[in-house]
Design an enzyme around this catalytic site. Structure first.
Site, PDB file in Angstrom:
ATOM      1  N   MET A  79       0.839  -1.198   0.000  1.00 40.62           N
ATOM      2  CA  MET A  79       0.000   0.000   0.000  1.00 40.62           C
ATOM      3  C   MET A  79       0.881   1.258   0.000  1.00 40.62           C
ATOM      4  O   MET A  79       0.576   2.249  -0.667  1.00 40.62           O
ATOM      5  CB  MET A  79      -0.933   0.018   1.218  1.00 40.62           C
ATOM      6  CG  MET A  79      -1.738  -1.260   1.427  1.00 40.62           C
ATOM      7  SD  MET A  79      -2.760  -1.764   0.027  1.00 40.62           S
ATOM      8  CE  MET A  79      -1.831  -3.170  -0.593  1.00 40.62           C
ATOM      9  N   ASP A  80       1.975   1.216   0.745  1.00 45.75           N
ATOM     10  CA  ASP A  80       2.927   2.322   0.717  1.00 45.75           C
ATOM     11  C   ASP A  80       3.526   2.483  -0.673  1.00 45.75           C
ATOM     12  O   ASP A  80       3.689   3.603  -1.180  1.00 45.75           O
ATOM     13  CB  ASP A  80       4.050   2.064   1.725  1.00 45.75           C
ATOM     14  CG  ASP A  80       3.678   2.436   3.145  1.00 45.75           C
ATOM     15  OD1 ASP A  80       2.499   2.753   3.380  1.00 45.75           O
ATOM     16  OD2 ASP A  80       4.562   2.412   4.014  1.00 45.75           O
ATOM     17  N   VAL A  81       3.874   1.367  -1.296  1.00 48.88           N
ATOM     18  CA  VAL A  81       4.476   1.405  -2.627  1.00 48.88           C
ATOM     19  C   VAL A  81       3.489   1.987  -3.639  1.00 48.88           C
ATOM     20  O   VAL A  81       3.842   2.821  -4.484  1.00 48.88           O
ATOM     21  CB  VAL A  81       4.928   0.003  -3.058  1.00 48.88           C
ATOM     22  CG1 VAL A  81       5.425  -0.002  -4.499  1.00 48.88           C
ATOM     23  CG2 VAL A  81       6.020  -0.511  -2.115  1.00 48.88           C
ATOM     24  N   ALA A  96       3.154   5.672  -3.131  1.00 44.41           N
ATOM     25  CA  ALA A  96       4.353   6.356  -3.624  1.00 44.41           C
ATOM     26  C   ALA A  96       4.289   6.535  -5.134  1.00 44.41           C
ATOM     27  O   ALA A  96       4.624   7.606  -5.658  1.00 44.41           O
ATOM     28  CB  ALA A  96       5.598   5.561  -3.231  1.00 44.41           C
TER      29      ALA A  96
END
Length: 395
Positions: A168-170, A173
Site C-alpha cells: 500500500m505504501d508502494v 508512492a
C-alpha cells in the site's frame, strides 16, 4: 532539468522516502529532514533478522530500501528556530515531501499553506492514511485490511493474510510520483506550484482493478483463492514438478492453452467441452487443476520451462530471494556502493536519466553542517549555537 531540483523530504518510513529516492535517482538534490528527538527516521532501527546494529552505523536494511542518494539534516520542528531553518530551505526548494497525520504538519510549522506562502513555485506532495480530513494515521498493514487486500489474500481454506511487502505504501508512492511529475509540467506552463495529496486508502482501492470491477459490474464478491485467478484459468496456480520446484502458469488465451496441452501430452483437453474456452476452464477449475498437477509432477522444471518458452506459453519458477537476484534484470536494480549497505533502485524504466550512480544512504545528521553552511550560508558560530540549543543535531 531534474538535476536542478531541490527536494526537501519531511516524510518518513517508506512511501514518502521512496518518492525522495526516485527524484534522487533522476538527478535531484534531496535533503532528508530528520527528527533529533527520535534520532531520525524510525526505520533506522528496523533491523533485518540477520542484521545487528553496531552502534556506529544506524542504516538498517529497511532504511536502505529507499534512502540512497540523500543528505540527512537533523532539525527539531517542535522549536520555532527549527521551523525557521526548514523555512529557509523551503524558500529555495522545488518540492517538499510530507507524510504527517492531518493537522500535525500545521502544528510543526510546515503545513502546506505556510510553506506555499514562502515560495509560490513550491510543489508539495502529501501522503495521508485516509485523506486530508481524517485524523487517523495510515499504517500499511491496516490499510491492507481496510482496502480488501487482506480479505482476498490467502488459501481458500485459510485465514485472511497480509501481503509480505508494504504494497500500500508502494502504491501510494507511485501515485505521488505521477502527481508530482504532472505538477512539475504544469509549473513549467504557469510558473506556479501547488499541492498533490495522496491517501494510502485511495491508492490501494485504485489498485483493486479487476477484483473491484468483478464486484462493481457483476456483483461478485472476491473470496480467497490462494494463487488462482478469479477470471482466468490456468493462471497463477502453483504446480510441483519432478525436481521439487514449483512452476506457475499464466495462460491467458485458448491458443496458449492448446500449446500447453500439446507439451504436456494432454492432446484431448483443448477439444473437451469442459476446457475449450477460458470461461469453460474457469467453471471446471478443479478438474483442470487436477489434470495439470498430475502431468506436471513428473517433469523437470528447467526442461519444461525451456519447452514452454519456445511455445510462447507464459510460465516461470517460484524463486526464493537469492534466486531472484540470479536474474540479470533483477541484479541491475540493485545499488551497491563500495563499503556501504546495498539497496534497490526506485526507477525501473530506461532512459537518459535512469541508472545513474547514487551516494549511499546517509547516516543520521550526516549532512546537517554542510547543508547549513553551503545552502543557507550559516557561519560555524551560528551552527554551534543551534546545536547547543538542540535546534539541530550534527554528526
Amino acid at each position: 532539468m531534474l538535476s536542478d531540483l531541490l527536494v526537501i523530504e519531511l516524510a518518513s518510513v517508506l512511501a514518502g522516502p521512496s518518492v525522495g529516492q526516485f527524484f534522487a535517482e533522476l538527478g535531484a538534490t534531496v535533503i532528508k529532514v530528520e527528527n533529533p528527538r527520535t534520532r531520525g527516521d524510525v526505520t533506522r532501527r528496523w533491523w533485518a533478522p540477520d542484521q545487528t546494529g553496531d552502534g556506529e552505523d544506524d542504516r538498517s536494511a529497511y532504511f536502505c530500501c529507499c534512502n540512497h542518494g540523500k543528505q540527512s539534516v537533523a532539525v527539531d520542528l517542535t522549536l520555532e528556530d527549527g521551523q525557521a531553518v526548514v523555512h529557509r530551505l523551503v524558500e529555495r526548494a522545488d518540492v517538499v515531501l510530507s507524510s504527517y497525520r492531518p493537522g500535525a504538519a500545521t502544528r510543526l510549522g510546515v503545513g502546506a499553506s505556510t510553506l506555499r506562502a514562502l515560495n509560490d513555485r513550491l510543489i508539495i506532495g502529501q501522503i495521508t492514511g485516509y485523506g486530508e480530513n481524517d485524523p487517523r494515521a495510515g499504517y500499511d498493514a491496516v490499510i491492507q485490511s481496510e482496502s480488501g487486500f487482506t480479505y482476498m489474500n490467502g488459501p481458500a481454506d485459510g485465514e485472511p493474510t497480509k501481503l509480505p511487502v508494504a504494497l500500500m505504501d508502494v502504491l501510494a508512492a507511485h501515485q505521488l510520483k505521477e502527481g508530482l511529475l504532472v505538477k512539475l509540467i504544469e509549473r513549467m506552463q504557469t510558473g506556479r506550484g501547488g499541492v498533490v495529496s495522496v491517501s494510502l486508502l485511495q491508492a490501494a482501492v485504485s489498485a483493486l482493478v479487476n477484483q473491484a470491477t468483478n464486484y462493481l459490474v457483476a456483483g461478485h464478491i472476491p473470496e480467497r483463492m490462494g494463487s488462482a485467478h478469479p477470471n482466468i484459468a490456468p493462471y497463477g496456480t502453483l504446480y510441483p514438478t519432478a525436481d521439487g520446484e514449483r512452476l506457475v502458469l499464466a495462460v491467458g488465451t485458448d491458443r496458449q492453452f492448446r500449446a500447453l496441452c500439446e507439451r504436456l501430452g494432454l492432446d484431448d483437453m483443448p477439444d473437451d467441452a469442459r476446457y475449450a474456452t477460458n470461461a469453460d476452464r474457469v467453471e471446471h477449475r478443479a478438474s483442470l487443476d487436477a489434470a495439470l498437477r498430475s502431468a506436471l509432477s513428473g517433469l523437470n522444471t528447467e526442461e519444461l520451462l525451456t519447452d514452454l518458452q519456445k511455445a510462447n506459453v507464459p510460465a516461470g519458477r517460484v524463486r526464493s530471494m537469492p534466486q531472484v537476484f540470479e536474474q540479470g534484470p533483477a541484479e541491475a536494480m540493485t545499488l551497491r556502493p563500495d563499503g556501504h549497505p546495498a539497496g534497490l533502485r526506485q526507477v525501473a524504466f530506461s532512459g537518459r536519466l535512469a541508472g545513474r550512480p547514487l551516494s549511499p544512504p546517509p547516516q543520521y545528521a550526516e549532512h546537517t553542517r554542510s547543508v547549513l553552511q553551503d545552502r543557507l550560508g550559516m557561519a560555524n558560530r551560528e551552527i554551534a549555537d543551534l546545536v547547543e540549543r538542540s535546534v539541530v543535531d550534527t554528526a
